[in-house]
Design an enzyme around this catalytic site. Structure first.
Site, PDB file in Angstrom:
ATOM      1  CG  ASP A 115     -25.659  29.195  62.913  1.00 14.40           C
ATOM      2  OD1 ASP A 115     -24.788  30.069  62.674  1.00 14.40           O
ATOM      3  OD2 ASP A 115     -26.762  29.162  62.354  1.00 14.40           O
TER       4      ASP A 115
ATOM      5  CG  HIS B  22       4.862  29.119  65.297  1.00 11.80           C
ATOM      6  ND1 HIS B  22       4.669  28.167  66.267  1.00 11.80           N
ATOM      7  CD2 HIS B  22       5.645  28.521  64.368  1.00 11.80           C
ATOM      8  CE1 HIS B  22       5.318  27.058  65.937  1.00 11.80           C
ATOM      9  NE2 HIS B  22       5.916  27.248  64.786  1.00 11.80           N
TER      10      HIS B  22
ATOM     11  CG  ASP C 211       6.543  27.296  57.902  1.00  7.68           C
ATOM     12  OD1 ASP C 211       6.041  26.354  57.267  1.00  7.68           O
ATOM     13  OD2 ASP C 211       7.113  27.139  59.006  1.00  7.68           O
TER      14      ASP C 211
ATOM     15  CG  ASP D  33       6.194  22.075  57.658  1.00  7.84           C
ATOM     16  OD1 ASP D  33       6.176  23.270  57.348  1.00  7.84           O
ATOM     17  OD2 ASP D  33       6.499  21.658  58.798  1.00  7.84           O
TER      18      ASP D  33
ATOM     19  CG  HIS E 294      13.393  26.508  65.102  1.00 12.28           C
ATOM     20  ND1 HIS E 294      13.708  25.612  64.109  1.00 12.28           N
ATOM     21  CD2 HIS E 294      13.440  27.741  64.522  1.00 12.28           C
ATOM     22  CE1 HIS E 294      13.910  26.269  62.971  1.00 12.28           C
ATOM     23  NE2 HIS E 294      13.771  27.571  63.201  1.00 12.28           N
TER      24      HIS E 294
ATOM     25  CG  HIS F  34       8.347  18.687  62.556  1.00 13.56           C
ATOM     26  ND1 HIS F  34       7.421  18.283  61.618  1.00 13.56           N
ATOM     27  CD2 HIS F  34       8.599  19.987  62.266  1.00 13.56           C
ATOM     28  CE1 HIS F  34       7.116  19.318  60.818  1.00 13.56           C
ATOM     29  NE2 HIS F  34       7.838  20.352  61.180  1.00 13.56           N
TER      30      HIS F  34
ATOM     31  CG  HIS G   8       4.581  19.714  64.425  1.00 16.80           C
ATOM     32  ND1 HIS G   8       4.446  20.762  65.291  1.00 16.80           N
ATOM     33  CD2 HIS G   8       5.225  20.226  63.342  1.00 16.80           C
ATOM     34  CE1 HIS G   8       4.964  21.864  64.748  1.00 16.80           C
ATOM     35  NE2 HIS G   8       5.444  21.554  63.569  1.00 16.80           N
TER      36      HIS G   8
ATOM     37  CD  GLU H 108      10.885  22.959  60.588  1.00 17.90           C
ATOM     38  OE1 GLU H 108      10.487  24.128  60.688  1.00 17.90           O
ATOM     39  OE2 GLU H 108      10.160  21.961  60.745  1.00 17.90           O
TER      40      GLU H 108
ATOM     41  CE1 TYR I 274      13.422  31.996  61.623  1.00 18.23           C
ATOM     42  CE2 TYR I 274      14.865  30.763  63.118  1.00 18.23           C
ATOM     43  CZ  TYR I 274      13.939  30.786  62.090  1.00 18.23           C
ATOM     44  OH  TYR I 274      13.526  29.610  61.512  1.00 18.23           O
TER      45      TYR I 274
ATOM     46  NE  ARG J 182      10.598  27.974  59.501  1.00 15.71           N
ATOM     47  CZ  ARG J 182      10.050  29.008  60.119  1.00 15.71           C
ATOM     48  NH1 ARG J 182      10.772  29.763  60.927  1.00 15.71           N
ATOM     49  NH2 ARG J 182       8.772  29.311  59.927  1.00 15.71           N
TER      50      ARG J 182
ATOM     51  CD  GLU K 214       9.369  23.247  57.441  1.00 20.38           C
ATOM     52  OE1 GLU K 214       8.817  24.364  57.428  1.00 20.38           O
ATOM     53  OE2 GLU K 214       9.077  22.342  58.248  1.00 20.38           O
TER      54      GLU K 214
HETATM   55  N1  GLY Z   1       5.080  24.941  59.980  1.00 12.56           N
HETATM   56  C1  GLY Z   1       5.411  24.529  61.260  1.00 12.56           C
HETATM   57  C2  GLY Z   1       6.733  23.929  61.276  1.00 12.56           C
HETATM   58  O1  GLY Z   1       7.526  24.186  60.406  1.00 12.56           O
HETATM   59  O2  GLY Z   1       7.027  23.104  62.092  1.00 12.56           O
HETATM   60 MN    MN Z   2       8.105  22.095  60.014  1.00 11.14          MN
HETATM   61 MN    MN Z   3       7.002  24.767  58.464  1.00 17.03          MN
END
Ligand code: GLY
Ligand code: MN
Ligand code: MN
Length: 456
Positions: free
Chosen positions: A51, A255, A272, A283, A364, A368, A375, A398, A402, A422, A424
């Site tokens: 619940d 991720h 991140d 982000d 990647h 975005h 996103h 970003e 890797y 990374r 960002e």
């Molecule tokens: N944190 C997810 C991205 O960087 O898109």
């Molecule tokens: Mn991002």
């Molecule tokens: Mn991110």
């Protein structure tokens, strides 16, 4: 330390005003036919266990149009008596429920304090919505968010269909209004930018807290607690997406979400994480050495990623295609990896999307949109062509590299084994050039080395 950093934050901005919500509503209504019925529903609550529910976060389009955050809500708009009327269905006041679950504004509160013309109890949704649908020739509704509302709309349309066959009036069509809202949400107002700036500042200080707490022997979960602790300390609702805190080879998993390992000497940790404030996301990713000092090899890769990020930010200019930053970042990364001997191809070969080796290490996109959703919404290729950047758009930059030595699909260079980097930031496009909303978060090698492990 939280108090010291909190004191450095600017004051919280004013919330989005009701007059701004009304002007958003009017802008959307202008794109509709007067015989349309607009319906926007909240997301359903979801179960954590038995619940216990997950913390509730409503649907961003509903938030965007009226700021209502409670579950079981539906916003409708209908043209009546020469004007658009906005209706909001909400959970009614209920003392017993409020004793257990918390206060509710109820129908009265919705009407007095929210930007709507008429408020109803959600318990009356079925009958009132049926009447509203009956008078419409097109229902602007996105199916699939709330199955209860979908059923009510479908039933109401079926009833209308029978009436249509009897009376011969026009058919009822259902159309998704999301693209119209996405176009509006793509350009942020000053008030939205101030919410995003606050989320960005809080997130920047949260990353600094993690850097200061960091050191060989800290755990990923401890760093996560610093970050998310400051999100709440500073008055945001918490994370805008689950935090990624990965040290060493965990940093090479894009991720990664376990966040349980110990940060070892000689490894780089990648974090991140971003806060959500009044629905708006930040982000940020930062990558730094656990022991406070980059090795020469780590420096080579870190500086290369930073150079690519700065080159990409330089492309965040009104009139450039949205993917110009991505292409700039890719180019700098490919040139650098060729120079470092990681890629043995020409620049053009390295950049090739089929056979180029860059994608082995950078797999990647660079950007975005960001806003109410991390996103965020907005078509990237309207009519098949890259959208051009406009003042008021917000996007992330970003890039990363890797080197997962655990991967069977590539020969990872030994020198960079299990290094993930990374960097960002969140960028606002303006007529006078890119504004880095997350500029308070340090990212040069010198800045980072002067902060990591300094203690809280
Ligand atoms: N944190 C997810 C991205 O960087 O898109
Ligand atoms: Mn991002
Ligand atoms: Mn991110």
């Amino acid at each position: 330390m939280f108090a010291e950093m909190f004191a450095q934050l600017s004051e919280m901005p004013s919330p989005i005003s009701n007059s701004e919500y009304v002007s958003r509503q009017n802008k959307l209504y202008q794109s509709l036919e007067q015989t349309d019925l607009l319906i926007l529903c909240s997301s359903p609550e979801t179960i954590h266990s038995n619940d216990v529910h997950h913390p509730y976060r409503t649907q961003s389009n509903l938030l965007y149009l009226c700021g209502w955050t409670e579950p079981d809500a539906v916003l409708c708009a209908k043209f009546n008596n020469n004007k658009w009327e906005t209706h909001l269905f909400v959970q009614p006041k209920d003392t017993l429920k409020e004793i257990w679950e918390g206060r509710r504004p109820g129908v009265e509160g919705a009407l007095s304090d929210w930007p709507v013309d008429i408020a109803h109890s959600v318990n009356d949704l079925d009958s009132i919505l049926a009447d509203l649908v009956a008078g419409a020739s097109r229902v602007m509704h996105r199916m699939g968010i709330n199955s209860d509302v979908d059923q009510i709309v479908t039933d109401a349309i079926m009833r209308r269909d029978r009436a249509r066959q009897r009376l011969g009036s026009g058919p009822v069509a259902v159309e998704d209004p999301s693209n119209r809202l996405a176009e509006m949400r793509l350009i942020k107002s000053d008030s939205e930018i101030s919410q995003m700036k606050f989320a960005s500042d809080v997130s920047s200080f949260a990353h600094i807290a993690a850097m200061r707490h960091g050191g060989s022997g800290a755990t990923e979960n401890q760093l996560q607690s610093m970050i998310e602790g400051f999100f709440r300390y500073a008055g945001t609702s918490g994370w805008s997406y689950p935090s990624i805190v990965g040290s060493g080879e965990n940093a090479t998993i894009l991720h990664y979400k376990e966040n349980v390992d110990t940060c070892k000497d000689g490894e780089v940790v990648l974090i991140d994480a971003g806060a959500e404030f009044r629905g708006y996301a930040a982000d940020i990713t930062r990558s730094w050495p656990n022991n406070g000092k980059f090795t020469d090899a780590q420096k080579e890769i870190y500086q290369l990623v930073l150079d690519s990020q700065l080159a990409a930010i330089d492309e965040c200019v009104v009139g450039k295609p949205y993917n110009a930053p991505h292409e700039a970042a890719r180019r700098v990364l490919a040139e650098g990896l060729i120079r470092l001997g990681v890629i043995n191809q020409s620049l053009d070969e390295a950049l090739d999307m089929e056979s180029g080796e860059l994608k082995n290490w950078y797999m990647h996109n660079t950007s975005h949109w960001i806003g109410l959703d991390v996103h965020d919404v907005g078509v990237y290729l309207p009519d098949g062509k890259p959208r051009l950047l406009e003042s008021g758009m917000c996007l992330t930059i970003e890039p990363g590299l890797y080197f997962g030595a655990w991967r069977p699909d590539v020969n990872c260079p030994k020198k960079y084994a299990n290094l993930g980097v990374r960097i960002e930031d969140d960028i606002l496009i303006t007529d006078s050039g890119p504004v880095v909303l997350t500029e308070k978060c340090p990212k040069t090698i010198d800045e980072i080395e002067s902060i990591v492990g300094k203690g809280i």
